[in-house]
Scaffold this motif. Structure first.
Motif, short mmCIF file in Angstrom:
data_model
loop_
_atom_site.label_atom_id
_atom_site.label_comp_id
_atom_site.label_asym_id
_atom_site.label_seq_id
_atom_site.Cartn_x
_atom_site.Cartn_y
_atom_site.Cartn_z
N UNK A 2 13.65 -25.11 8.01
CA UNK A 2 14.67 -26.05 7.58
C UNK A 2 14.12 -26.93 6.49
N UNK A 3 14.78 -26.90 5.34
CA UNK A 3 14.39 -27.77 4.24
C UNK A 3 15.54 -28.70 3.91
N UNK A 71 22.66 -28.33 14.46
CA UNK A 71 21.23 -28.03 14.45
C UNK A 71 20.99 -26.82 13.54
N UNK A 72 19.75 -26.58 13.21
CA UNK A 72 19.41 -25.43 12.39
C UNK A 72 19.86 -24.14 13.07
N UNK A 77 23.69 -19.49 13.50
CA UNK A 77 24.65 -18.64 14.22
C UNK A 77 25.90 -18.37 13.38
N UNK A 78 26.17 -19.23 12.43
CA UNK A 78 27.36 -19.11 11.60
C UNK A 78 27.11 -18.36 10.30
N UNK A 79 25.96 -18.59 9.69
CA UNK A 79 25.73 -18.04 8.34
C UNK A 79 24.47 -17.19 8.21
N UNK A 80 23.66 -17.12 9.24
CA UNK A 80 22.45 -16.32 9.15
C UNK A 80 21.23 -17.12 9.57
N UNK A 81 20.12 -16.44 9.81
CA UNK A 81 18.96 -17.08 10.43
C UNK A 81 18.20 -18.06 9.55
N UNK A 82 18.26 -17.89 8.25
CA UNK A 82 17.49 -18.77 7.36
C UNK A 82 18.43 -19.70 6.61
N UNK A 83 18.31 -21.00 6.84
CA UNK A 83 19.24 -21.96 6.23
C UNK A 83 18.48 -23.12 5.61
N UNK A 84 19.09 -23.70 4.61
CA UNK A 84 18.61 -24.96 4.08
C UNK A 84 19.70 -26.00 4.29
N UNK A 202 30.45 -30.08 20.12
CA UNK A 202 29.53 -30.08 21.27
C UNK A 202 28.38 -31.05 21.02
N UNK A 203 27.82 -30.99 19.82
CA UNK A 203 26.72 -31.88 19.46
C UNK A 203 27.18 -33.33 19.43
N UNK A 204 28.31 -33.59 18.80
CA UNK A 204 28.82 -34.95 18.66
C UNK A 204 29.14 -35.57 20.02
N UNK A 205 29.82 -34.84 20.88
CA UNK A 205 30.17 -35.36 22.20
C UNK A 205 28.93 -35.55 23.07
N UNK A 206 27.95 -34.70 22.86
CA UNK A 206 26.75 -34.79 23.69
C UNK A 206 25.88 -35.99 23.40
#
Length: 208
Positions: A2-3, A71-72, A77-84, A202-206
């Motif tokens: 994650x960058x 989260x990263x 899970x939406x766009x692929x394993x490597x994200x920035x 889920x993140x926001x409510x948690x």
């Protein structure tokens, strides 16, 4: 890996009946004690046909740190394993964060904590068929109403869709989704955007 790359990045009118015999000195009517003032329907939230949010969620923290919405691994899970990750606190629409593969413009997911929609989803419903050519209510997420919307319908031609989630009668957050070029016309970007909204909510409510 994650960058983080920093970038620049709608008063109720109270209608009260008045009577009185003295000019210039109106007083509340005593002839209709059962009547109460009603707000202009144009200013009601939720507006006509707009689902009510029964359990509001506080978005304050995420307006200050929008990249905390996903989260990263959730973005992956939406766009692929490597994200920035790209925060944009100065976005005209409101504090935002984008996730996309390094050195590529798509696929992309973007979460925006909308500062303009002060009437919550009512703001979007008012623009149905006017500003928004695309407007489709989607299945609620754990009771929170969701709509897919767009100035024009770019789902099949560009693989683009945005969804708005009502977190209270006055507030929303948006998830914008751009498919990879290979998936344009094959996947519904509104479905993927809703999946992003599920994760973000889920993140926001948690944490609220």
């Amino acid at each position: 890996m994650r960058r983080v790359l920093p970038i620049a990045g709608v008063a109720a009118l109270i209608l009260t009946g008045c009577t009185g015999t003295t000019r210039g000195n109106p007083r509340p009517s005593s002839e209709s004690p059962g009547q109460t003032a009603t707000p202009d329907t144009a200013d009601q939230v939720p507006g006509p046909g707009v689902p009510k949010v029964e359990t509001p969620v506080d978005l304050t923290r995420f307006r200050q740190s929008p990249c905390d919405a996903l989260s990263e691994s959730q973005a992956g899970e939406l766009i692929g394993p490597e994200v920035q990750t790209r925060p944009d606190l100065e976005s005209p629409a409101g504090p935002a964060c984008s996730w996309n593969p390094p050195d590529a413009s798509r696929p992309l997911v973007r979460v925006i904590f909308d500062r303009a929609a002060t009437a919550g989803l009512t703001s979007f419903y008012k623009d149905k068929g006017a500003r928004y050519a695309l407007f489709t209510p989607l299945e609620p997420i754990n009771g929170y109403p969701v709509v897919a919307y767009g100035v024009y319908d770019a789902r099949d031609t560009e693989g683009v869709c945005s969804v708005a989630v009502g977190t209270s009668d006055q507030e929303v957050f948006d998830v914008g989704l751009t498919l990879s070029q290979a998936n344009v016309g094959k996947k519904d970007p509104c479905d993927v955007a809703r999946e992003g909204a599920i994760r973000a909510l889920t993140t926001i409510r948690g944490t609220s």
